[in-house]
Scaffold this motif. Structure first.
Motif, PDB file in Angstrom:
ATOM      1  N   MET A   1       0.847  -1.168   0.000  1.00  0.00           N
ATOM      2  CA  MET A   1       0.000   0.000   0.000  1.00  0.00           C
ATOM      3  C   MET A   1       0.895   1.234   0.000  1.00  0.00           C
ATOM      4  N   HIS A   2       0.581   2.169  -0.851  1.00  0.00           N
ATOM      5  CA  HIS A   2       1.337   3.417  -0.911  1.00  0.00           C
ATOM      6  C   HIS A   2       0.416   4.551  -0.475  1.00  0.00           C
ATOM      7  N   LEU A   3       0.851   5.272   0.549  1.00  0.00           N
ATOM      8  CA  LEU A   3       0.072   6.414   1.043  1.00  0.00           C
ATOM      9  C   LEU A   3       0.668   7.708   0.536  1.00  0.00           C
ATOM     10  N   GLN A   4      -0.169   8.587   0.101  1.00  0.00           N
ATOM     11  CA  GLN A   4       0.270   9.931  -0.268  1.00  0.00           C
ATOM     12  C   GLN A   4       0.648  10.681   1.012  1.00  0.00           C
ATOM     13  N   PRO A   5       1.538  11.675   0.952  1.00  0.00           N
ATOM     14  CA  PRO A   5       1.837  12.469   2.134  1.00  0.00           C
ATOM     15  C   PRO A   5       0.550  13.022   2.749  1.00  0.00           C
ATOM     16  N   GLY A   6       0.392  12.785   4.029  1.00  0.00           N
ATOM     17  CA  GLY A   6      -0.807  13.222   4.730  1.00  0.00           C
ATOM     18  C   GLY A   6      -1.975  12.264   4.599  1.00  0.00           C
ATOM     19  N   GLY A   7      -1.792  11.165   3.866  1.00  0.00           N
ATOM     20  CA  GLY A   7      -2.876  10.214   3.641  1.00  0.00           C
ATOM     21  C   GLY A   7      -3.011   9.199   4.759  1.00  0.00           C
ATOM     22  N   ALA A   8      -4.187   8.563   4.821  1.00  0.00           N
ATOM     23  CA  ALA A   8      -4.443   7.536   5.834  1.00  0.00           C
ATOM     24  C   ALA A   8      -5.353   6.463   5.242  1.00  0.00           C
ATOM     25  N   HIS A   9      -5.255   5.270   5.810  1.00  0.00           N
ATOM     26  CA  HIS A   9      -6.108   4.149   5.404  1.00  0.00           C
ATOM     27  C   HIS A   9      -6.462   3.355   6.660  1.00  0.00           C
ATOM     28  N   PHE A  10      -7.721   2.932   6.746  1.00  0.00           N
ATOM     29  CA  PHE A  10      -8.210   2.202   7.917  1.00  0.00           C
ATOM     30  C   PHE A  10      -8.892   0.920   7.452  1.00  0.00           C
ATOM     31  N   THR A  11      -8.729  -0.162   8.221  1.00  0.00           N
ATOM     32  CA  THR A  11      -9.399  -1.408   7.888  1.00  0.00           C
ATOM     33  C   THR A  11     -10.565  -1.636   8.842  1.00  0.00           C
ATOM     34  N   GLY A  12     -11.450  -2.505   8.417  1.00  0.00           N
ATOM     35  CA  GLY A  12     -12.463  -3.025   9.318  1.00  0.00           C
ATOM     36  C   GLY A  12     -11.807  -4.107  10.163  1.00  0.00           C
ATOM     37  N   PRO A  13     -12.591  -4.854  10.913  1.00  0.00           N
ATOM     38  CA  PRO A  13     -11.980  -5.885  11.760  1.00  0.00           C
ATOM     39  C   PRO A  13     -11.291  -6.964  10.922  1.00  0.00           C
ATOM     40  N   VAL A  14     -10.080  -7.311  11.337  1.00  0.00           N
ATOM     41  CA  VAL A  14      -9.291  -8.357  10.690  1.00  0.00           C
ATOM     42  C   VAL A  14      -8.738  -9.277  11.774  1.00  0.00           C
ATOM     43  N   SER A  15      -8.248 -10.427  11.367  1.00  0.00           N
ATOM     44  CA  SER A  15      -7.554 -11.341  12.280  1.00  0.00           C
ATOM     45  C   SER A  15      -6.083 -11.341  11.899  1.00  0.00           C
ATOM     46  N   LEU A  16      -5.211 -11.330  12.894  1.00  0.00           N
ATOM     47  CA  LEU A  16      -3.766 -11.370  12.654  1.00  0.00           C
ATOM     48  C   LEU A  16      -3.183 -12.591  13.338  1.00  0.00           C
ATOM     49  N   GLY A  17      -2.331 -13.288  12.635  1.00  0.00           N
ATOM     50  CA  GLY A  17      -1.673 -14.459  13.187  1.00  0.00           C
ATOM     51  C   GLY A  17      -2.032 -15.690  12.386  1.00  0.00           C
ATOM     52  N   LYS A  18      -1.140 -16.661  12.394  1.00  0.00           N
ATOM     53  CA  LYS A  18      -1.345 -17.850  11.582  1.00  0.00           C
ATOM     54  C   LYS A  18      -1.784 -19.041  12.425  1.00  0.00           C
ATOM     55  N   ILE A  19      -1.096 -19.302  13.533  1.00  0.00           N
ATOM     56  CA  ILE A  19      -1.394 -20.484  14.329  1.00  0.00           C
ATOM     57  C   ILE A  19      -2.536 -20.220  15.313  1.00  0.00           C
ATOM     58  N   LYS A  20      -2.456 -19.115  16.021  1.00  0.00           N
ATOM     59  CA  LYS A  20      -3.504 -18.743  16.975  1.00  0.00           C
ATOM     60  C   LYS A  20      -3.860 -17.283  16.699  1.00  0.00           C
TER      61      LYS A  20
END
Length: 65
Positions: A1-20
């Motif tokens: 992901m490339h953000l422009q200067p001053g830019g922002a991006h937000f996600t909805g709920p996600v899961s992080l991790g592979k095993i647990k």
């Protein structure tokens, strides 16, 4: 992901991790133009632009110049 200067991006709920995986996490990405820094925040609460302001204040308190 490339953000422009001053830019922002937000996600909805996600899961992080592979095993647990950690479920229902929110990711926030922003590029601070004045400092040319990229910020990434992982939170268990939905993130907004206000999230970055809150973390900036927290870092100033924990790491005074």
């Amino acid at each position: 992901m490339h953000l422009q200067p001053g830019g922002a991006h937000f996600t909805g709920p996600v899961s992080l991790g592979k095993i647990k995986p950690y479920p229902n996490l929110y990711l926030a990405f922003a590029h601070d133009a004045p400092s040319d820094q990229t910020w990434v925040i992982v939170s268990d609460k939905p993130t907004t632009l206000q999230t970055f302001a809150q973390y900036q204040l927290r870092f100033q308190v924990e790491n005074p110049s």
